[in-house]
Write a protein that holds these residues in place. Structure first.
Motif, short mmCIF file in Angstrom:
data_model
loop_
_atom_site.label_atom_id
_atom_site.label_comp_id
_atom_site.label_asym_id
_atom_site.label_seq_id
_atom_site.Cartn_x
_atom_site.Cartn_y
_atom_site.Cartn_z
N ARG A 127 0.83 -1.21 0.00
CA ARG A 127 0.00 0.00 0.00
C ARG A 127 0.86 1.26 0.00
O ARG A 127 0.54 2.26 -0.67
CB ARG A 127 -0.92 -0.01 1.22
CG ARG A 127 -2.11 -0.95 1.09
CD ARG A 127 -2.88 -1.02 2.39
NE ARG A 127 -4.12 -1.76 2.25
CZ ARG A 127 -4.87 -2.15 3.28
NH1 ARG A 127 -4.47 -1.86 4.54
NH2 ARG A 127 -5.98 -2.81 3.08
N SER A 128 1.96 1.22 0.75
CA SER A 128 2.86 2.37 0.80
C SER A 128 3.46 2.65 -0.57
O SER A 128 3.51 3.80 -1.03
CB SER A 128 3.97 2.13 1.83
OG SER A 128 4.89 3.19 1.84
N GLU A 129 3.92 1.60 -1.24
CA GLU A 129 4.50 1.78 -2.58
C GLU A 129 3.44 2.21 -3.58
O GLU A 129 3.70 3.01 -4.47
CB GLU A 129 5.19 0.50 -3.05
CG GLU A 129 5.98 0.70 -4.33
CD GLU A 129 6.79 -0.52 -4.74
OE1 GLU A 129 7.34 -0.49 -5.85
OE2 GLU A 129 6.85 -1.49 -3.95
N LEU A 130 2.22 1.67 -3.41
CA LEU A 130 1.12 2.06 -4.29
C LEU A 130 0.83 3.56 -4.14
O LEU A 130 0.59 4.26 -5.14
CB LEU A 130 -0.13 1.25 -3.97
CG LEU A 130 -1.39 1.54 -4.80
CD1 LEU A 130 -1.12 1.33 -6.28
CD2 LEU A 130 -2.55 0.67 -4.33
N THR A 131 0.89 4.06 -2.93
CA THR A 131 0.70 5.48 -2.69
C THR A 131 1.79 6.31 -3.38
O THR A 131 1.52 7.34 -4.00
CB THR A 131 0.70 5.79 -1.18
OG1 THR A 131 -0.36 5.06 -0.55
CG2 THR A 131 0.53 7.27 -0.92
N SER A 132 3.04 5.82 -3.29
CA SER A 132 4.15 6.53 -3.92
C SER A 132 4.00 6.57 -5.43
O SER A 132 4.23 7.61 -6.07
CB SER A 132 5.48 5.86 -3.55
OG SER A 132 5.71 5.92 -2.15
#
Length: 539
Positions: free
Chosen positions: A397-402
Motif C-alpha cells: 500500500r505504501s509503494e502504491l501510494t508513492s
C-alpha cells in the motif's frame, strides 16, 4: 514569322483576395499584349494556389522543361508581372539564365526591362523587390497567425478527424473560426480509443489492428480507408483532450522553444485519463520496448520466451516454414541467421513443441493435484502467515501510494506546461508508473483476499475452479487466447535435443487467480513482462 508565345499565370489565395489579379484577368491581359505585338499565343499554362517562391511548382517546371526541349513549342514566355514568374530572386535569375541559354525570351505585360546590362539590372532590382514583398508578407502572416492562435482561434489547415471549423465571429472582412466537434466522426474517435484500451474481446489493439477493425465494419476516414499511420495519428493527437499546440515558429520561420508554443483550447472528445492510458499502452508496446512480433503476433512461443538451450548459444527460436508453408518449425535464430556452424540444435515441428508446452501447463501446472500445492501458501491460516501478509500489505500500500503520487506529479507537469502528453519520454514514464500501479493493485487485492479483507477469501475451492478454467481455456480457447495465457504464465521455454524446460513465476498465478475471480476484470489481463521477471520457482 510570328513569335510563338506561351502564357503563364499564377495566383495565390492571398494575391487573389487582396489584389484582385485573378487568373482570368491575367489571361485577358496576356491575350491583349500578344495580339498588340502580333505574337501567336499557342498555350496558356495556369497554376492556381501556388507560391511564387516554390521551386517545385509542377506547372512551372513543365513550362521550363518544354522551353528547353528539342521540340521548342514556343519562343517567348509571357507573364502579367515578373512576380507571377517568381518571387524568389535566385529562382528568377537561374530560370532566366536557362531560358536565355536556349533562346527563349521572357516578357512581362506590366514591366519593361530592355536588353543588355541595364535590362538585367532592372530585372534583378524588380526581382529583389518582389522577394522583399513576399518575405515581408510572410512575416506579417506568421505574426497574424500567432496572434490569432493566442486568442484561441483556428488558423486553418487540415482539420483533425472528429472536428469541423465554424465561424464564431467576424472582424471587418475576416472570419474568425474555431474547432467544433463533428459528432459522427467523434464517435469513431471514441471507438478507436476504446479499441486501443480494451480491444474487441481479445485484448487491446494496436493502430494496425484498429484500422483493420474499422475498415472491416465500413467506417471511413472522410471517404478513405483507415491506415496504420492515420490511426496512430488519431491516438496521439492532443486535440481530443481539449487543446492543440500552435505558434511553433516566429515571424522569421525560426523554431521557437517548446515553452513558447501557444496552447489553443478546443472541445474535448475523450477524457484525459483515456488519452493517458492509451499513450501508456502504446509506449509499452513500442518496438523500442517490445518487438511487434511479441506484441501483436499469434506465435504461441515468441523468441523472447522460446530459447535455444545448446551450450554457448541461448538465441531465441523463430518459426520457419517448409514445403511452401505446409510445415512450420521452431528453429534457432542463430542457426538461421549465421548458418549451421553457429548452432547444432535441430529444428522442432511447431505443433510438437507447442503441444508439449500446452500439455505441460494443462496436466502439470493446472492439474488438480499440482495447483493447490503451488498455491498452498495462499491458504495458510496461521497467525505467523497473517502477520507476514499484513506487513507485506502495508509495504504494498505504501509503494502504491508513492506510485500514485508519481502519476499525479506527472499530470501536474502537464498542467504547468512543463511537459506535454505527446512527449515520448512522458508517455514512457507514465507507462512504467501505470504498469507498476497495476501490479501493486493486484498484490494488495491478493493480500486482502488472503486476510479476508476482501469480499471473498481465497479458498481451496476457488483454486480448483481457477485451475479448471485455465485447463479449459488452454484446451478450447483460440490461438490468440492460448498465446496470451502462455506469455502470462511462462517466462522461458528452453529447448535442447534431450529435453524441454519450462519455467515461470508463481506471482503470475497469484495475480491471475485474484483477477479471474473479479467479474469487473478482463478475462485476459493486459500483460506486463516485468510481472514475471523473477524466477520465484519453476512451474
Amino acid at each position: 514569322m510570328k513569335l510563338r508565345a506561351c502564357g503563364y499565370v499564377r495566383v495565390s489565395t492571398d494575391d487573389q483576395a487582396q489584389h484582385g489579379i485573378s487568373l482570368p484577368s491575367q489571361i485577358s491581359k496576356i491575350e491583349e499584349f500578344c495580339a498588340a505585338r502580333g505574337w501567336e499565343l499557342v498555350e496558356v499554362l495556369q497554376e492556381p494556389g501556388m507560391s511564387g517562391k516554390d521551386e517545385g511548382r509542377p506547372v512551372f517546371r513543365k513550362m521550363m522543361s518544354l522551353a528547353q526541349s528539342a521540340l521548342r513549342p514556343f519562343d517567348v514566355i509571357v507573364v502579367f508581372a515578373l512576380s507571377r514568374f517568381a518571387r524568389k530572386l535566385s529562382l528568377q535569375t537561374n530560370s532566366f539564365d536557362q531560358l536565355q541559354a536556349v533562346g527563349v525570351g521572357l516578357a512581362s505585360v506590366t514591366e519593361t526591362f530592355g536588353k543588355g546590362p541595364n535590362g538585367n539590372l532592372m530585372r534583378s532590382m524588380v526581382g529583389a523587390f518582389n522577394q522583399h514583398v513576399s518575405d515581408q508578407s510572410s512575416v506579417n502572416t506568421i505574426r497574424t497567425m500567432n496572434e490569432n492562435a493566442a486568442q484561441g482561434f483556428w488558423n486553418g489547415g487540415p482539420i483533425p478527424f472528429g472536428y469541423q471549423s465554424i465561424t464564431v465571429e467576424r472582424r471587418k472582412d475576416k472570419e474568425k473560426k474555431k474547432l467544433a466537434i463533428r459528432e459522427d466522426e467523434a464517435e469513431v474517435v471514441r471507438q478507436s480509443f476504446r479499441l486501443a484500451r480494451y480491444g474487441d474481446g481479445k485484448g487491446p489493439l494496436g493502430a494496425r489492428g484498429i484500422a483493420q477493425w474499422l475498415n472491416s465494419r465500413g467506417y471511413t476516414l472522410r471517404g478513405a480507408r483507415f491506415k496504420n499511420s492515420n490511426v496512430a495519428g488519431i491516438l496521439s493527437r492532443t486535440h481530443y483532450v481539449g487543446y492543440y499546440l500552435d505558434g511553433k515558429k516566429n515571424e522569421f520561420k525560426e523554431p521557437l522553444p517548446e515553452d513558447q508554443w501557444i496552447t489553443v483550447p478546443c472541445p474535448a472528445i475523450i477524457s484525459e485519463e483515456e488519452f493517458l492510458e492509451v499513450a501508456a499502452l502504446r509506449a509499452k508496446r513500442s518496438p523500442r520496448v517490445t518487438p511487434p512480433r511479441v506484441t501483436n503476433g499469434t506465435t504461441l512461443l515468441p523468441a523472447t520466451i522460446a530459447k535455444c538451450g545448446q551450450p554457448g548459444c541461448g538465441a531465441g527460436l523463430t518459426v520457419r516454414t517448409g514445403k511452401s508453408g505446409a510445415y512450420h518449425y521452431y528453429c534457432c535464430s542463430a542457426r538461421v541467421n549465421e548458418g549451421a556452424t553457429a548452432c547444432n540444435l535441430p529444428s522442432t515441428q511447431r505443433d510438437e513443441l507447442e503441444g508439449a508446452v500446452i500439455g505441460a501447463l494443462q496436466e502439470r501446472l493446472f492439474a488438480p493435484s499440482r495447483l493447490p500445492v503451488l498455491l498452498s501458501h495462499l491458504l495458510d491460516r496461521s497467525a505467523d502467515a497473517d502477520k507476514r501478509r499484513r506487513k507485506d500489505l502495508g509495504l504494498a500500500r505504501s509503494e502504491l501510494t508513492s506510485v500514485s503520487r508519481a502519476i499525479t506529479n506527472l499530470m501536474i507537469l502537464v498542467e504547468r506546461e512543463v511537459s506535454r502528453l505527446d512527449e515520448p519520454e512522458f508517455a514512457e514514464r507514465m507507462a512504467h508508473n501505470r504498469a507498476r500501479k497495476s501490479v501493486l493493485e493486484a498484490d494488495v487485492k491478493a493480500l486482502e483476499a488472503q486476510l479476508a479483507k476482501a469480499k471473498v477469501r481465497i479458498t481451496k475451492e476457488m483454486i480448483e475452479t481457477f485451475g479448471e478454467r485455465m485447463r479449459t481455456a488452454l484446451r478450447d480457447g483460440d490461438r490468440q487466447f492460448r498465446s496470451a495465457y502462455v506469455r502470462l504464465f511462462v517466462d522461458q521455454v528452453t529447448v535442447t535435443p534431450e529435453e524441454i524446460v519450462i519455467s515461470g513465476s508463481k506471482a503470475a498465478l497469484e495475480r491471475t487467480l485474484v483477477k479471474v475471480g473479479d467479474p469487473a476484470r478482463e478475462p485476459v489481463p493486459i500483460f506486463d513482462r516485468e510481472w514475471c521477471r523473477l524466477q520465484d520457482s519453476n512451474l
